[in-house]
Design an enzyme around this catalytic site. Sequence first.
Site, PDB file in Angstrom:
ATOM      1  N   GLU A 200      59.397  31.111  43.710  1.00 23.32           N
ATOM      2  CA  GLU A 200      60.635  30.505  44.214  1.00 23.32           C
ATOM      3  C   GLU A 200      60.570  30.151  45.690  1.00 23.32           C
ATOM      4  O   GLU A 200      61.211  29.208  46.113  1.00 23.32           O
ATOM      5  CB  GLU A 200      61.870  31.343  43.887  1.00 23.32           C
ATOM      6  CG  GLU A 200      62.014  32.625  44.641  1.00 23.32           C
ATOM      7  CD  GLU A 200      63.261  33.408  44.236  1.00 23.32           C
ATOM      8  OE1 GLU A 200      64.291  32.804  43.930  1.00 23.32           O
ATOM      9  OE2 GLU A 200      63.184  34.652  44.239  1.00 23.32           O
TER      10      GLU A 200
ATOM     11  N   TRP B 299      75.537  21.913  45.802  1.00 21.49           N
ATOM     12  CA  TRP B 299      74.378  22.094  44.932  1.00 21.49           C
ATOM     13  C   TRP B 299      74.667  21.189  43.741  1.00 21.49           C
ATOM     14  O   TRP B 299      75.584  21.461  42.962  1.00 21.49           O
ATOM     15  CB  TRP B 299      74.250  23.558  44.490  1.00 21.49           C
ATOM     16  CG  TRP B 299      72.984  23.825  43.745  1.00 21.49           C
ATOM     17  CD1 TRP B 299      71.767  24.160  44.278  1.00 21.49           C
ATOM     18  CD2 TRP B 299      72.800  23.785  42.321  1.00 21.49           C
ATOM     19  NE1 TRP B 299      70.849  24.315  43.273  1.00 21.49           N
ATOM     20  CE2 TRP B 299      71.447  24.087  42.081  1.00 21.49           C
ATOM     21  CE3 TRP B 299      73.620  23.504  41.236  1.00 21.49           C
ATOM     22  CZ2 TRP B 299      70.905  24.131  40.790  1.00 21.49           C
ATOM     23  CZ3 TRP B 299      73.099  23.542  39.960  1.00 21.49           C
ATOM     24  CH2 TRP B 299      71.751  23.868  39.735  1.00 21.49           C
TER      25      TRP B 299
ATOM     26  N   ASN C  72      83.944  23.400  43.595  1.00 25.30           N
ATOM     27  CA  ASN C  72      82.781  24.176  43.149  1.00 25.30           C
ATOM     28  C   ASN C  72      82.983  24.443  41.672  1.00 25.30           C
ATOM     29  O   ASN C  72      84.000  25.018  41.287  1.00 25.30           O
ATOM     30  CB  ASN C  72      82.705  25.499  43.936  1.00 25.30           C
ATOM     31  CG  ASN C  72      81.707  26.476  43.329  1.00 25.30           C
ATOM     32  OD1 ASN C  72      80.761  26.067  42.665  1.00 25.30           O
ATOM     33  ND2 ASN C  72      81.927  27.752  43.566  1.00 25.30           N
ATOM     34  N   GLY C  73      82.030  24.012  40.830  1.00 29.14           N
ATOM     35  CA  GLY C  73      82.160  24.230  39.392  1.00 29.14           C
ATOM     36  C   GLY C  73      81.790  22.974  38.642  1.00 29.14           C
ATOM     37  O   GLY C  73      81.163  22.067  39.188  1.00 29.14           O
TER      38      GLY C  73
ATOM     39  N   LYS D 166      59.267  35.953  42.959  1.00 30.20           N
ATOM     40  CA  LYS D 166      59.409  35.797  44.415  1.00 30.20           C
ATOM     41  C   LYS D 166      58.441  34.732  44.910  1.00 30.20           C
ATOM     42  O   LYS D 166      58.803  33.874  45.698  1.00 30.20           O
ATOM     43  CB  LYS D 166      59.103  37.109  45.159  1.00 30.20           C
ATOM     44  CG  LYS D 166      60.146  38.195  45.133  1.00 30.20           C
ATOM     45  CD  LYS D 166      61.408  37.933  45.893  1.00 30.20           C
ATOM     46  CE  LYS D 166      62.455  37.302  45.019  1.00 30.20           C
ATOM     47  NZ  LYS D 166      63.411  38.129  44.382  1.00 30.20           N
TER      48      LYS D 166
ATOM     49  N   HIS E 125      46.051  39.246  24.557  1.00 30.76           N
ATOM     50  CA  HIS E 125      46.724  38.493  23.491  1.00 30.76           C
ATOM     51  C   HIS E 125      46.953  37.049  23.896  1.00 30.76           C
ATOM     52  O   HIS E 125      47.777  36.360  23.295  1.00 30.76           O
ATOM     53  CB  HIS E 125      48.036  39.195  23.113  1.00 30.76           C
ATOM     54  CG  HIS E 125      47.789  40.601  22.654  1.00 30.76           C
ATOM     55  ND1 HIS E 125      47.296  40.898  21.399  1.00 30.76           N
ATOM     56  CD2 HIS E 125      47.911  41.791  23.295  1.00 30.76           C
ATOM     57  CE1 HIS E 125      47.146  42.196  21.284  1.00 30.76           C
ATOM     58  NE2 HIS E 125      47.505  42.769  22.436  1.00 30.76           N
TER      59      HIS E 125
ATOM     60  N   CYS F 127      77.544  25.589  45.440  1.00 34.36           N
ATOM     61  CA  CYS F 127      78.531  24.839  46.196  1.00 34.36           C
ATOM     62  C   CYS F 127      79.424  25.840  46.936  1.00 34.36           C
ATOM     63  O   CYS F 127      79.890  26.819  46.359  1.00 34.36           O
ATOM     64  CB  CYS F 127      79.423  23.952  45.345  1.00 34.36           C
ATOM     65  SG  CYS F 127      78.539  22.638  44.522  1.00 34.36           S
TER      66      CYS F 127
ATOM     67  N   LYS G 138      72.009  30.446  46.112  1.00 35.62           N
ATOM     68  CA  LYS G 138      72.369  31.825  45.816  1.00 35.62           C
ATOM     69  C   LYS G 138      73.640  31.766  44.978  1.00 35.62           C
ATOM     70  O   LYS G 138      74.290  30.732  44.958  1.00 35.62           O
ATOM     71  CB  LYS G 138      72.619  32.544  47.150  1.00 35.62           C
ATOM     72  CG  LYS G 138      72.558  34.019  47.047  1.00 35.62           C
ATOM     73  CD  LYS G 138      71.716  34.622  48.124  1.00 35.62           C
ATOM     74  CE  LYS G 138      71.557  36.092  47.878  1.00 35.62           C
ATOM     75  NZ  LYS G 138      70.208  36.413  47.487  1.00 35.62           N
TER      76      LYS G 138
ATOM     77  N   GLU H 185      58.735  40.341  38.899  1.00 32.34           N
ATOM     78  CA  GLU H 185      59.485  40.093  40.129  1.00 32.34           C
ATOM     79  C   GLU H 185      58.568  39.499  41.215  1.00 32.34           C
ATOM     80  O   GLU H 185      58.952  38.572  41.937  1.00 32.34           O
ATOM     81  CB  GLU H 185      60.124  41.416  40.608  1.00 32.34           C
ATOM     82  CG  GLU H 185      60.744  41.410  41.981  1.00 32.34           C
ATOM     83  CD  GLU H 185      61.917  40.435  42.162  1.00 32.34           C
ATOM     84  OE1 GLU H 185      62.281  39.741  41.209  1.00 32.34           O
ATOM     85  OE2 GLU H 185      62.415  40.353  43.296  1.00 32.34           O
TER      86      GLU H 185
ATOM     87  N   ARG I 204      74.867  28.775  49.438  1.00 28.65           N
ATOM     88  CA  ARG I 204      75.357  28.439  48.097  1.00 28.65           C
ATOM     89  C   ARG I 204      74.894  27.063  47.620  1.00 28.65           C
ATOM     90  O   ARG I 204      75.101  26.707  46.459  1.00 28.65           O
ATOM     91  CB  ARG I 204      76.882  28.433  48.091  1.00 28.65           C
ATOM     92  CG  ARG I 204      77.457  29.807  48.095  1.00 28.65           C
ATOM     93  CD  ARG I 204      78.951  29.733  48.235  1.00 28.65           C
ATOM     94  NE  ARG I 204      79.523  30.968  47.806  1.00 28.65           N
ATOM     95  CZ  ARG I 204      80.047  31.177  46.605  1.00 28.65           C
ATOM     96  NH1 ARG I 204      80.121  30.216  45.728  1.00 28.65           N
ATOM     97  NH2 ARG I 204      80.541  32.357  46.286  1.00 28.65           N
TER      98      ARG I 204
HETATM   99  C1  F6R Z   1      65.759  35.584  42.749  1.00 25.74           C
HETATM  100  C2  F6R Z   1      67.198  35.638  42.729  1.00 25.74           C
HETATM  101  C3  F6R Z   1      67.901  35.305  41.476  1.00 25.74           C
HETATM  102  C4  F6R Z   1      69.113  36.219  41.265  1.00 25.74           C
HETATM  103  C5  F6R Z   1      69.904  35.747  40.037  1.00 25.74           C
HETATM  104  C6  F6R Z   1      71.070  36.656  39.724  1.00 25.74           C
HETATM  105  O1  F6R Z   1      65.234  35.948  43.987  1.00 25.74           O
HETATM  106  O2  F6R Z   1      67.820  35.930  43.718  1.00 25.74           O
HETATM  107  O3  F6R Z   1      67.040  35.350  40.386  1.00 25.74           O
HETATM  108  O4  F6R Z   1      68.684  37.520  41.112  1.00 25.74           O
HETATM  109  O5  F6R Z   1      70.381  34.448  40.254  1.00 25.74           O
HETATM  110  O6  F6R Z   1      71.989  36.683  40.766  1.00 25.74           O
HETATM  111  P1  F6R Z   1      73.057  37.841  40.907  1.00 25.74           P
HETATM  112  O7  F6R Z   1      72.312  39.094  41.119  1.00 25.74           O
HETATM  113  O8  F6R Z   1      73.880  37.431  42.080  1.00 25.74           O
HETATM  114  O9  F6R Z   1      73.838  37.851  39.635  1.00 25.74           O
END
Ligand code: F6R
Length: 607
Positions: A486, A74, A98-99, A483, A502, A2, A602, A479, A27
């Site tokens: 997501e 969000w 936001n929260g 990627k 295993h 948010c 994000k 990773e 966000r």
């Molecule tokens: C994946 C991604 C997330 C962030 C995670 C932590 O591409 O971006 O997994 O890495 O939400 O976020 P930060 O680094 O902002 O604490």
Amino acid sequence: MCGIIGTLGHADVAQDLLEGLKRLEYRGYDSAGIATLYNGSIERRRAEGKLINLGKVIEKEPLQGDIGIGHTRWATHGVPSERNAHPHATDRVAVVHNGIIENFRELRRELESSGRIFGTDTDTEVIVQLIHHNLSQGLKPVDATSAALERLEGAFALAILFAEEQELMIGARRGSPLCIGWGQKEMSLGSDALALAGLSNRISYLEDGDWAVITRDGATVRNTHGELVERAIRTTALSEKQMSKGNYPHFMAKEIHEQPTVIGQTLNTFFNPLDRSISLPELPFNLLEIERITLIACGTSFYAAMIAKYWFEQIARISVDIDIASEFRYRGTPMAKGGLALFISQSGETADTLAALRFCRKQGQHIAGIVNVSESTIDREADIVFNTHAGPEIGVASTKAFTCQLVTLACIVIATARVRGAISREQEQELSSAITEVPARAAEILNHDDSLRQLSNVLAGARDVLFIGRGASYPIALEGALKLKEISYIHAEGFAAGELKHGPIALIDQSVPVIVIAPSDALFEKTASNVSEVVARGAQVIFLSDSKGIAALGDQAKESIELPTVHSFVAPILYALPVQILAYHTAVLKGTDIDQPRNLAKSVTVE
Ligand code: F6R
């Protein structure tokens, strides 16, 4: 999660708010809304879905006024819909939030029994109804808000607007970030400095528990005890240009391609070219006295921590615990006093990471952070911060922030190893030289964009994709899988190559691409055996290695990408790039929303 913005500006404030929301859309993007005051009345426009929908609504039914608040959501409580979109409002007060208000059920029951009628499924609406209730008891807006804030439990950043109060806005923060933008007869509030980039470059950050009464002439801030406090005004260097896609179709593509530059910028803060040494800023603890390091983060940042564990243990010979913040924070881990707890976060606002930081502080740990967003909460709460210089990362999938975190961790490892006598001067120079090669080698890898794009055809058609690697390549396998899933929504898993037997090897058949991360390092032969095992079971192997590795094993692979030959220390930093690029092109083929993938946001500021 948010984004909120508020501004007491000039006429047509709705356009400023819309622009600010564009910068905050990373966000959350399931609905958006704006409220302004026009002739003393609260006017609102809201729309489900992306911000563009709100823009269309406002185009059809323009919003007038020179004071207003906006929100991009969000969803936590209540499905994404116009009805649940913020701002929430009565005829007397409007709020963006936001929260999460944890005691909203109890407050809602109480307010409903006193006659207030709710119109949404959100937790936020209790704030509006509570303030309205207080106003109808005769309290003035500031007192009505202060009394309401005392009743709220949970996390919030709020911007509040009152009918008939053309000169007043209130902002409050507990848990979620909020900052004030200062201008000439124009003031604003926003979730972060990015939101305010087009409005003001003079920013003050509210501390946890602060609330601010804002007029066109300035702001007065009170802390959680109601005492008047000063919060320093800082000038930010953020510009709107940094937040544009340039000639790239997506922020993610731009951010992937920025890596050679931003890795170099980050490295420059540690590397001394005269004697090829690494120096850290002055530390508030003695590295020689640290017996244990705990690395904590979430998501991609956690994978950076995983790689750093290999480096710290192998090179600096110091024991490292790593943990996902959401697990760590509730486990009550006993910690010997005087250890170092290092928190890695792009945003510096991730709620779980922050909670873990506060727990570690209570356990007597030295607190360090690796943070990309300066002035974020983790940046301000840590005893020492190593800033990455990736610049604003807008694409939801982290790319350049990750490789900058790795470069920073690599420098900390070298400095720790030197101080503790775990490496000689020659070894230090060898490792430092290896890191200085990273920007140039990263640029070479970007030249493989075309071949990686062709390879993505194999992935785009797959239902499941596996990534495998050993040692520090194992977190890169994780990773790569993160990627891919997501942004392309293809099911992907990363495994330690040695674990396949295993259990996971049962997943393999001709339809499953297996991406092998295998620089020719000390574990190469072990990975090679695992490759043979999956090839024998019909897997389509995509092999990421260097010339030596490909010569040794390339014939077993359906496809290979030859990456530059580099020191094994820095290989994980560089091998992050092809997995990012593969995920990117696969998502392009799938036609997904790359910069704003479904269900994600994000900066995860709620737990
Ligand atoms: C994946 C991604 C997330 C962030 C995670 C932590 O591409 O971006 O997994 O890495 O939400 O976020 P930060 O680094 O902002 O604490």
